[in-house]
Write a protein that holds these residues in place. Sequence first.
Motif, PDB file in Angstrom:
ATOM      1  N   SER A 127      35.621  29.649  35.220  1.00 19.71           N
ATOM      2  CA  SER A 127      35.852  31.058  35.549  1.00 19.71           C
ATOM      3  C   SER A 127      37.308  31.427  35.335  1.00 19.71           C
ATOM      4  O   SER A 127      37.612  32.528  34.870  1.00 19.71           O
ATOM      5  CB  SER A 127      35.410  31.358  36.985  1.00 19.71           C
ATOM      6  N   LYS A 128      38.230  30.520  35.643  1.00 18.11           N
ATOM      7  CA  LYS A 128      39.649  30.801  35.409  1.00 18.11           C
ATOM      8  C   LYS A 128      39.926  30.991  33.923  1.00 18.11           C
ATOM      9  O   LYS A 128      40.628  31.927  33.525  1.00 18.11           O
ATOM     10  CB  LYS A 128      40.516  29.670  35.953  1.00 18.11           C
ATOM     11  N   VAL A 129      39.385  30.116  33.105  1.00 17.89           N
ATOM     12  CA  VAL A 129      39.588  30.218  31.660  1.00 17.89           C
ATOM     13  C   VAL A 129      38.977  31.517  31.141  1.00 17.89           C
ATOM     14  O   VAL A 129      39.583  32.223  30.331  1.00 17.89           O
ATOM     15  CB  VAL A 129      38.998  28.993  30.932  1.00 17.89           C
ATOM     16  N   PHE A 130      37.778  31.849  31.615  1.00 15.46           N
ATOM     17  CA  PHE A 130      37.124  33.090  31.178  1.00 15.46           C
ATOM     18  C   PHE A 130      37.957  34.308  31.551  1.00 15.46           C
ATOM     19  O   PHE A 130      38.187  35.199  30.720  1.00 15.46           O
ATOM     20  CB  PHE A 130      35.728  33.196  31.786  1.00 15.46           C
ATOM     21  N   LEU A 131      38.415  34.370  32.800  1.00 12.41           N
ATOM     22  CA  LEU A 131      39.197  35.528  33.241  1.00 12.41           C
ATOM     23  C   LEU A 131      40.534  35.623  32.503  1.00 12.41           C
ATOM     24  O   LEU A 131      40.959  36.722  32.126  1.00 12.41           O
ATOM     25  CB  LEU A 131      39.424  35.471  34.748  1.00 12.41           C
ATOM     26  N   MET A 132      41.191  34.484  32.292  1.00 12.88           N
ATOM     27  CA  MET A 132      42.470  34.512  31.566  1.00 12.88           C
ATOM     28  C   MET A 132      42.265  34.986  30.134  1.00 12.88           C
ATOM     29  O   MET A 132      43.049  35.793  29.620  1.00 12.88           O
ATOM     30  CB  MET A 132      43.121  33.133  31.608  1.00 12.88           C
TER      31      MET A 132
END
Length: 107
Positions: free
Chosen positions: A54-59
């Motif tokens: 989720s962090k990678v997706f949001l970034m």
Amino acid sequence: MSARARARALLPRLLRAGGQRRGMADMAPPQPAPQKKEVSKHIGFYKELGRPLSKVFLMSFFTYQACYWAWLKLEKEEVQRGKEEEVKGLMAEVDKLKEAAAAAGKK
């Protein structure tokens, strides 16, 4: 009767009355350790890697949006400069036509 003999005589009565053994008898037997349930591979994958994904997706989403907004701003400025140049060219043409009309009117 010696003290030791009296203690031996009292011991069976204490044990029958409850004493120390009663406390041990009332204690629950130890429970076996709970066995782990088998977790499906999909649930395990997202439990383990859900937060990093989720962090990678949001970034990446916010990076894309920042690049998109920068692109729109640059494109808008480019279109605005092109229109300003076109207006300047047309104004220069109008000035030439006015000068030509004024020169033809003097003749």
